[in-house]
Design an enzyme around this catalytic site. Structure first.
Site, PDB file in Angstrom:
ATOM      1  CB  CYS A  10      -0.945   0.015   1.193  1.00  0.00           C
ATOM      2  SG  CYS A  10      -2.316  -1.110   0.977  1.00  0.00           S
TER       3      CYS A  10
HETATM    4  C1  UDX Z   1      -0.608   0.338   5.363  1.00  0.00           C
HETATM    5  C2  UDX Z   1      -1.394   1.312   6.243  1.00  0.00           C
HETATM    6  O1  UDX Z   1      -0.796   1.342   7.554  1.00  0.00           O
HETATM    7  C3  UDX Z   1      -2.861   0.900   6.325  1.00  0.00           C
HETATM    8  O2  UDX Z   1      -3.583   1.862   7.074  1.00  0.00           O
HETATM    9  C4  UDX Z   1      -3.420   0.810   4.918  1.00  0.00           C
HETATM   10  O3  UDX Z   1      -4.775   0.380   4.966  1.00  0.00           O
HETATM   11  C5  UDX Z   1      -2.593  -0.144   4.067  1.00  0.00           C
HETATM   12  O4  UDX Z   1      -1.220   0.266   4.090  1.00  0.00           O
HETATM   13  P1  UDX Z   1       0.402  -2.129   5.660  1.00  0.00           P
HETATM   14  O5  UDX Z   1       0.806  -2.063   4.223  1.00  0.00           O
HETATM   15  O6  UDX Z   1      -0.228  -3.359   6.165  1.00  0.00           O
HETATM   16  O7  UDX Z   1      -0.627  -0.937   6.026  1.00  0.00           O
HETATM   17  O8  UDX Z   1       1.730  -1.880   6.502  1.00  0.00           O
HETATM   18  P2  UDX Z   1       2.241  -0.874   7.628  1.00  0.00           P
HETATM   19  O9  UDX Z   1       2.127  -1.509   8.941  1.00  0.00           O
HETATM   20  O10 UDX Z   1       1.666   0.470   7.457  1.00  0.00           O
HETATM   21  O11 UDX Z   1       3.791  -0.825   7.259  1.00  0.00           O
HETATM   22  C6  UDX Z   1       4.222  -0.361   5.989  1.00  0.00           C
HETATM   23  C7  UDX Z   1       5.720  -0.330   5.910  1.00  0.00           C
HETATM   24  O12 UDX Z   1       6.249   0.682   6.748  1.00  0.00           O
HETATM   25  C8  UDX Z   1       6.403  -1.624   6.359  1.00  0.00           C
HETATM   26  O13 UDX Z   1       7.473  -1.879   5.465  1.00  0.00           O
HETATM   27  C9  UDX Z   1       6.929  -1.317   7.741  1.00  0.00           C
HETATM   28  O14 UDX Z   1       8.067  -2.054   8.094  1.00  0.00           O
HETATM   29  C10 UDX Z   1       7.259   0.161   7.578  1.00  0.00           C
HETATM   30  N1  UDX Z   1       7.249   0.907   8.855  1.00  0.00           N
HETATM   31  C11 UDX Z   1       6.069   1.068   9.543  1.00  0.00           C
HETATM   32  C12 UDX Z   1       8.429   1.435   9.358  1.00  0.00           C
HETATM   33  O15 UDX Z   1       9.502   1.281   8.756  1.00  0.00           O
HETATM   34  N2  UDX Z   1       8.381   2.129  10.519  1.00  0.00           N
HETATM   35  C13 UDX Z   1       7.229   2.334  11.221  1.00  0.00           C
HETATM   36  O16 UDX Z   1       7.283   2.995  12.265  1.00  0.00           O
HETATM   37  C14 UDX Z   1       6.047   1.778  10.718  1.00  0.00           C
END
Ligand code: UDX
Length: 436
Positions: free
Chosen positions: A267
């Protein structure tokens, strides 16, 4: 009341699992026959905690799974949850949703009820009114707002907590005019999620809310990643203490300040590109969003530079990657930074061995026999010259000197600072940690 869910990916199958386990009469529909066959037996096509439990419960009640779209003819509510991937230039690819909407439109002709179609798929602003609505009216020969309802209902669930997020969302967004359909939708969601704020707005705003949400999250991550790079140049500085402290300021908030290899997944990267593309076409210069993207791309170079700093030329060097899933508790590797890292390391002729508790099969589909796969972390580390921790799987937190014992060179690059507290007999580098 009968509910149809069209598109059984993370969003659709989670919704199907939650609603059907609560006893709603649900039919889950997907064009992929093989996928449907699997789901009917209670098995999810992907790993998501708690999903199968709800699915099995639903299947014992009224849940039906099928590739036959005509089953939506008798539905009162139809949730559209198909994917909206990206084109090569970053713009949104609407072909899948157009096809699904076309089929739903045709079936609307025969639907004797006045159903509401909720679009959960992420679409750029204007899509509902300019594309989805005209297709539905043309194919059904019926009028939106009179013969059927059409409501934007963006989804905010995160993979790995998809079931919890579906059961307990932080908000419900409903975009449409104030019609009788909207009233009905509001009553449904108030009952399903008591005490959750319901935002009623128009289609365009609802569409934009989703992009605002994801681009803000991406911005927070790139912000903390940039600061973590600065910290690496300050001996003794630790990005986690900084994140924890600024997170206590209620104006900032503690979540999404975890520095790492950059954001991946199905996403955030896609939605950032789609928003930038849409804004640029609309004549808006996206300076900030471009920078967020650039910081994210460059974060990978940081990891490679740390690796080179320790190993020199990477040709023929044996490198272990721990974690290829884009985050823990999923087997999803879509837009995973670990996968990009492996591609780059392979170009530099490094020898790669990987470990991941859930994502090995998906990783094999990308790399085949170009890399090696280990069943245990110990096997993955044996004779390796450097290990890079990419995904914060809980079990990697338990790593100790025993596990690193058989490495040829004990170099650990910890992109998630999982081992920062440990007294390890290794050469330890971490993203966001200034080496003293
Ligand atoms: C995301 C959105 O959070 C969600 O609201 C939407 O509906 C779909 O996209 P998701 O793709 O499941 O959800 O993953 P998310 O938990 O947001 O993490 C995305 C990426 O960011 C991951 O690679 C994660 O490792 C990274 N991340 C997240 C960080 O590097 N640091 C953080 O603090 C949080």
């Amino acid at each position: 009341m009968k509910i149809g869910v069209v598109g059984l990916g993370f969003v659709g199958l989670s919704l199907t699992s939650v609603l059907s386990s609560k006893g709603y009469d649900v039919v889950g529909i997907d064009i992929d026959k093989e996928k449907c066959k699997k789901i009917i037996t209670g098995i999810s096509p992907f790993f998501e905690p708690e999903l199968e439990k709800g699915l099995k419960k639903g299947l014992k009640k009224k849940l039906k799974i099928s590739d036959n779209f005509s089953l939506i003819n008798s539905c009162d509510f139809i949730f559209v949850t198909v994917g909206t991937p990206q084109n090569m230039n970053g713009s949104i690819d609407l072909s899948i949703i157009k096809k699904a909407i076309s089929t739903i439109g045709q079936s609307l002709k025969k639907n004797k009820k006045k159903p509401i179609i909720f679009v959960k798929s992420t679409v750029i602003p204007g899509t509902m009114k300019k594309i989805i609505l005209p297709i539905l009216e043309k194919k059904s020969n019926k009028k939106a707002g009179k013969d059927f309802g059409l409501i934007s209902n963006p989804e905010f669930l995160q993979e790995s907590s998809a079931i919890r997020d579906t059961k307990f969302p932080h908000v419900v967004v409903l975009g449409d005019y104030q019609t009788k359909f909207m009233k009905k939708a509001k009553i449904f969601f108030m009952k399903l999620h008591p005490n959750v704020p319901i935002i009623i707005t128009n289609h365009e705003t609802a569409e934009m809310i989703k992009y605002a949400n994801n681009s803000f999250l991406a911005t927070k991550i790139s912000f903390i990643n940039q600061l973590s790079n600065i910290c690496q140049k300050i001996p003794g500085a630790n990005i986690d203490d900084i994140a924890k402290t600024i997170g206590l300021d209620p104006r900032i908030g503690k979540l999404f300040l975890d520095a790492g290899p950059g954001y991946g997944g199905s996403c955030l990267p896609k939605d950032m590109k789609a928003l930038i593309n849409f804004a640029n076409i609309s004549g808006i210069n996206t300076t900030l969003l471009n920078a967020v993207e650039e910081v994210n791309t460059k974060q990978l170079e940081q990891i490679i530079s740390l690796t080179k700093q320790k190993l020199g030329n990477l040709a023929s060097k044996k490198i272990t990657i721990l974690g290829t899933a884009f985050k823990p508790d999923t087997d999803d590797i879509r837009d995973s930074i670990a996968i990009e890292l492996i591609k780059k390391l392979l170009k530099m002729k490094a020898k790669i061995i990987i470990h991941d508790p859930k994502a090995i099969e998906n990783t094999k589909k990308v790399f085949g026999d170009k890399i090696n796969y280990a069943k245990t972390v110990r096997d993955a580390l044996s004779k390796s010259q450097c290990v890079i921790i990419m995904t914060q799987w809980k079990q990697y937190k338990k790593l100790n000197n025993n596990e690193f014992k058989y490495m040829e060179k004990k170099i650990v690059i910890d992109c998630r600072r999982m081992l920062i507290e440990k007294q390890l007999d290794v050469d330890y580098l971490a993203i966001g940690l200034g080496k003293e």
